[in-house]
Design a protein around this motif. Structure first.
Motif: not given
Length: 75
Positions: A27, A39-40, A42-43, A46-47, A50
């Motif tokens: 990160p 980043f935000v 694509r969050l 990512i979640v 994960k």
């Protein structure tokens, strides 16, 4: 005393396989390389990735590949 601020290169170290640090540095790397906005945005991806890894639906390496592709596609 000499001022080396302009001539000294900066060094950033990111450890993706856990050999240097005990925490995930991905990160921080993504934030540093692409910025907060990218980043935000694509969050959610990512979640989801994960969660898929935690549920053993996707290998961690494949999830990491998808994250990198999302951030760096076209570069």
């Amino acid at each position: 005393m000499e001022d080396h601020s302009l001539s000294s290169p900066e060094l950033a170290v990111f450890d993706f396989d856990g050999t240097l640090t005990r925490r995930d540095s991905l990160p921080g790397f993504l934030l540093s390389a692409c910025g907060l906005r990218a980043f935000v945005l694509r969050l959610p991806l990512i979640v989801v990735l994960k969660l898929a890894v935690l549920l053993h639906l996707l290998p961690a390496g494949r999830a990491k590949e998808r994250v990198f592709a999302s951030f760096f596609r076209g570069m």
